[in-house]
Design a protein around this motif. Structure first.
Motif, PDB file in Angstrom:
ATOM      1  N   VAL A 255       0.561  -0.836   0.650  1.00 21.43           N
ATOM      2  CA  VAL A 255      -0.029   0.124   0.094  1.00 21.43           C
ATOM      3  C   VAL A 255       1.500   1.234   0.017  1.00 21.43           C
ATOM      4  O   VAL A 255       0.143   2.390  -0.954  1.00 21.43           O
ATOM      5  CB  VAL A 255      -1.220   0.525   1.700  1.00 21.43           C
ATOM      6  CG1 VAL A 255      -1.315   1.226   1.419  1.00 21.43           C
ATOM      7  CG2 VAL A 255      -2.270  -1.428   0.806  1.00 21.43           C
ATOM      8  N   TYR A 258       2.279   2.158  -3.539  1.00 19.79           N
ATOM      9  CA  TYR A 258       1.397   1.746  -4.852  1.00 19.79           C
ATOM     10  C   TYR A 258       1.031   3.776  -4.431  1.00 19.79           C
ATOM     11  O   TYR A 258       0.699   4.730  -4.895  1.00 19.79           O
ATOM     12  CB  TYR A 258       0.129   1.633  -4.359  1.00 19.79           C
ATOM     13  CG  TYR A 258      -0.892   1.999  -4.766  1.00 19.79           C
ATOM     14  CD1 TYR A 258      -0.891   1.624  -6.992  1.00 19.79           C
ATOM     15  CD2 TYR A 258      -2.208   2.152  -4.653  1.00 19.79           C
ATOM     16  CE1 TYR A 258      -2.341   2.046  -7.303  1.00 19.79           C
ATOM     17  CE2 TYR A 258      -3.237   2.838  -4.823  1.00 19.79           C
ATOM     18  CZ  TYR A 258      -3.072   2.790  -6.530  1.00 19.79           C
ATOM     19  OH  TYR A 258      -4.419   3.563  -6.998  1.00 19.79           O
ATOM     20  N   GLU A 259       0.704   3.708  -3.561  1.00 20.16           N
ATOM     21  CA  GLU A 259       0.893   5.593  -2.581  1.00 20.16           C
ATOM     22  C   GLU A 259       1.411   6.373  -2.843  1.00 20.16           C
ATOM     23  O   GLU A 259       1.652   7.232  -3.197  1.00 20.16           O
ATOM     24  CB  GLU A 259      -0.098   5.709  -0.976  1.00 20.16           C
ATOM     25  CG  GLU A 259      -1.070   4.900  -0.932  1.00 20.16           C
ATOM     26  CD  GLU A 259      -1.563   5.448   0.341  1.00 20.16           C
ATOM     27  OE1 GLU A 259      -0.319   5.363   1.294  1.00 20.16           O
ATOM     28  OE2 GLU A 259      -2.536   4.845   1.686  1.00 20.16           O
TER      29      GLU A 259
END
Length: 277
Positions: A255, A258-259
């Motif tokens: 995560v 991706y962020e």
């Protein structure tokens, strides 16, 4: 040979034929572009068109930006887009000469795959390329990718000059030009065009210089400020999955990764993108 800049194929029976100008596939940091001869023969014979395949400068030779380079010509203070300007010279050549080979200078399609498709998209938003082609084909490319600003590219160019030992502003250009091919290529560690790159690697790619590319391509397309010609856009299933995604994230995407990538790519719009995706 290394001196080749333009090659073309045309059928034996010629009239006022459509001309297809192909940009090479691959990545812009490559040393040179070359459209495979077998492909040009097939396209020319099967579709009855004249195929032109221009070479152009790549890597730091094609996309080095530096304030001293911009200052060389007060009337055209562009820097960092020499590869695109090489391509434009080829388009001018086609306009002025293709009729001698049976082609129609007012029936020109520019087409490209991958980096070639990126180039096609950038000619769509480059004012100086307007009128040099009447159709465009973009395959497996995304010219709306965020393009480096002049200030970012100049900073990279300064790092490049320092790495070559060219630190005196008065002599920085002759100093850089005195270096060998290998010294130029190895001055900075080149990125491998992955989604996530190790720190301190460089990307040699076109930039927003305010002239050749007047603004972010994404913004220019949104404002309809581009050369509006009939356009085909295509991509392949799982495009780039093996070359980019799995090599960048061999154990999967977290995560946080991706962020971070979304924030880097979309800037102030990152939060909105994350909300939607």
């Amino acid at each position: 040979s290394g001196e080749e800049r333009l090659s073309f194929r045309y059928p034996d029976e010629r009239g006022k034929m459509q001309t297809r100008v192909h940009r090479f596939e691959g990545i812009l940091p490559n040393l040179e572009g070359r459209y495979h001869e077998t492909e040009s023969v097939a396209v020319g014979e099967e579709q009855g068109v004249i195929v032109v395949a221009p070479n152009y400068r790549h890597g730091p030779f094609g996309f080095l930006a530096h304030a001293a380079l911009a200052a060389e010509d007060p009337a055209f203070q562009s820097t960092g887009n020499y590869g695109l300007l090489d391509q434009r010279i080829a388009l001018n050549w086609v306009r002025d000469n293709i009729a001698y080979f049976g082609g129609d200078p007012w029936n020109v399609t520019i087409a490209g795959t991958s980096a070639g498709g990126q180039s096609v998209g950038l000619h769509l938003v480059s004012p100086g390329s307007g009128g040099l082609f009447q159709r465009a084909i973009i395959q497996s490319a995304f010219p709306t990718l965020r393009t480096p600003k002049r200030s970012e590219a100049d900073a990279q160019g300064q790092r490049f000059a320092i790495a070559l030992g060219c630190i005196d502003p008065a002599t920085v250009l002759p100093c850089m030009r005195s270096k060998t091919r290998n010294e130029v290529l190895l001055a900075l560690t080149q990125a491998t065009e992955q989604v996530v790159e190790p720190v301190n690697r460089v990307h040699w790619r076109p930039i927003v210089d305010g002239l050749v590319i007047p603004d972010e391509p994404r913004s220019l397309f949104e404002r309809h400020a581009f050369n509006q010609v009939p356009l085909i856009v295509g991509s392949n299933k799982d495009e780039g999955w093996g070359n980019f995604i799995t090599r960048s994230f061999p154990t999967g995407v977290s995560v946080a990764q991706y962020e971070s990538w979304v924030a880097s790519e979309f800037g102030d719009d990152g939060a909105e993108v994350l909300t939607a995706y």
